[in-house]
Design an enzyme around this catalytic site. Sequence first.
Site, PDB file in Angstrom:
ATOM      1  N   ASP A 100     -10.763   2.876  -2.773  1.00 44.87           N
ATOM      2  CA  ASP A 100     -11.211   1.625  -2.149  1.00 44.87           C
ATOM      3  C   ASP A 100     -12.682   1.339  -2.446  1.00 44.87           C
ATOM      4  O   ASP A 100     -13.511   2.253  -2.468  1.00 44.87           O
ATOM      5  CB  ASP A 100     -11.082   1.728  -0.627  1.00 44.87           C
ATOM      6  CG  ASP A 100      -9.643   1.754  -0.179  1.00 44.87           C
ATOM      7  OD1 ASP A 100      -8.738   1.770  -1.025  1.00 44.87           O
ATOM      8  OD2 ASP A 100      -9.434   1.774   1.052  1.00 44.87           O
ATOM      9  N   ASP A 125       0.834  -1.201   0.000  1.00 45.23           N
ATOM     10  CA  ASP A 125       0.000   0.000   0.000  1.00 45.23           C
ATOM     11  C   ASP A 125       0.872   1.255   0.000  1.00 45.23           C
ATOM     12  O   ASP A 125       2.115   1.154   0.062  1.00 45.23           O
ATOM     13  CB  ASP A 125      -0.905  -0.049   1.251  1.00 45.23           C
ATOM     14  CG  ASP A 125      -2.214   0.674   1.028  1.00 45.23           C
ATOM     15  OD1 ASP A 125      -2.328   1.455   0.069  1.00 45.23           O
ATOM     16  OD2 ASP A 125      -3.142   0.472   1.850  1.00 45.23           O
TER      17      ASP A 125
HETATM   18  C1  GLA Z   1      -5.957   1.273   1.931  1.00 47.18           C
HETATM   19  C2  GLA Z   1      -6.125   0.213   0.830  1.00 47.18           C
HETATM   20  C3  GLA Z   1      -7.158  -0.799   1.262  1.00 47.18           C
HETATM   21  C4  GLA Z   1      -6.732  -1.455   2.569  1.00 47.18           C
HETATM   22  C5  GLA Z   1      -6.500  -0.387   3.636  1.00 47.18           C
HETATM   23  C6  GLA Z   1      -5.898  -0.959   4.895  1.00 47.18           C
HETATM   24  O1  GLA Z   1      -7.081   2.056   2.102  1.00 47.18           O
HETATM   25  O2  GLA Z   1      -6.496   0.811  -0.379  1.00 47.18           O
HETATM   26  O3  GLA Z   1      -7.333  -1.786   0.264  1.00 47.18           O
HETATM   27  O4  GLA Z   1      -5.580  -2.198   2.352  1.00 47.18           O
HETATM   28  O5  GLA Z   1      -5.622   0.646   3.164  1.00 47.18           O
HETATM   29  O6  GLA Z   1      -5.637   0.009   5.855  1.00 47.18           O
END
Ligand code: GLA
Length: 427
Positions: A224, A163
């Site tokens: 997300d 990430d």
């Molecule tokens: C980000 C990513 C998600 C998840 C969260 C975890 O938002 O895009 O897919 O992994 O972090 O904190």
Amino acid sequence: MYRTSSVFLGTFLLLLLLHGGMGLDNGLALTPPMGWMSWERFRCLTDCKLYPNECISEELFRRHADLLVSEGYADAGYEYIIIDDCWLEKNRDNKTKKLVADKKRFPNGLNPLADHIHNIGLKFGLYQDYGTNTCAGFPGVIKHMQLDAQTFADWDVDYVKLDGCYANISDMAVGYPEFGRLLNATGRPMVYSCSWPAYQEDAGEMPDYTSLKQHCNLWRNWDDIDDSLESVAQIMDYFGKNQDRIQPHAGPGHWNDPDMLLLGNYGLSYDQSKLQMAIWSVMAAPLIMSNDLAVVRPEIKDILQNRVCSAFEDLKIKVIAVDQDELGIQGRRILSKNQIEVWSRPITPVVSNNQHSYAVAFVSRRADGAPYRIVFTLKELELHNTAGYDVQDLYDDKNHLGVFRPANQFITRVNPNGVTFYKFTAL
Ligand code: GLA
């Protein structure tokens, strides 16, 4: 002669190494990865007293690995069990500086869990973050990249999601490839999932897709996913509107990732579940579920496993097979009008005059009650093979529609917020 060529080869390899130009080239993810990941459904639930069945813990991943097999998902192709955020202790080990899994929730460390996952025929994925911290605030890799890459290899990790919270976006174009090289250098093949373009897009920067596909097996392009049709629709719009610059970069070993499948959770109806599954397959998306596999309703499980069309003899014409089509060409939204969309993906078989077969999804975003009647000629659907196409409903094996030629009309009725999905096999 021999000497000259070996000197030449040596110099060439040295230059490549110095240049750091060795691409990922790990031979993995030749079709979009399939599996299960904790984030969308289980987020950062860490209180195992309050939520014993939901907290991010060894137990949760063991149970879901077992369910992936016992409930038939593994047979359908789902393979990776991926731990997302919130698995770490707040601090690295004082002496070794190694990452440490939360001691209460993963009391045995990660090796026994990885062993269990491998022993039942699955693969093991793990989340980390390129920055100083993960998005939920646990330690990231930035100052310990080599150590962490080696630690992942020592833990028998098969898939890394990296990430991009708490990082300089301007460092990512160099830092992500560097971490990929360090993963490679461990000698353990690990699928490398990068979130770097999602952060660049959010900051209004244009990701360098040519570099991305050289260094990552898949990458999150955008925001997300949340548990709603609205979220699915926003992602579809993003991919539809930006397809000219995104779609061409997908292919075997390197995929765009519109994020997890929501099926089996709270937000999507039966029709909406079919919709996400169909469009994700057209997009050649990784099929990574995030749900509680113990409570997925049978009709949703049937969609996830393609059993809605269980009587098909030729397994190859089902929805998952569209997603996993060996050509690896990502589909596109080819029409969008009156809240009706058509998404189409070239797939096998390709016939002798170089005409592809197609998977075509008809989407209704309408909510006005009755199923909506859609009529297009095949030409309007960009289906030009003069010998025609044999048409089969991908969600209903009894619905074999016969042969259609470019001038013929194709008629389908689509439920509100639903999809119909067909394979047009070129003749
Ligand atoms: C980000 C990513 C998600 C998840 C969260 C975890 O938002 O895009 O897919 O992994 O972090 O904190």
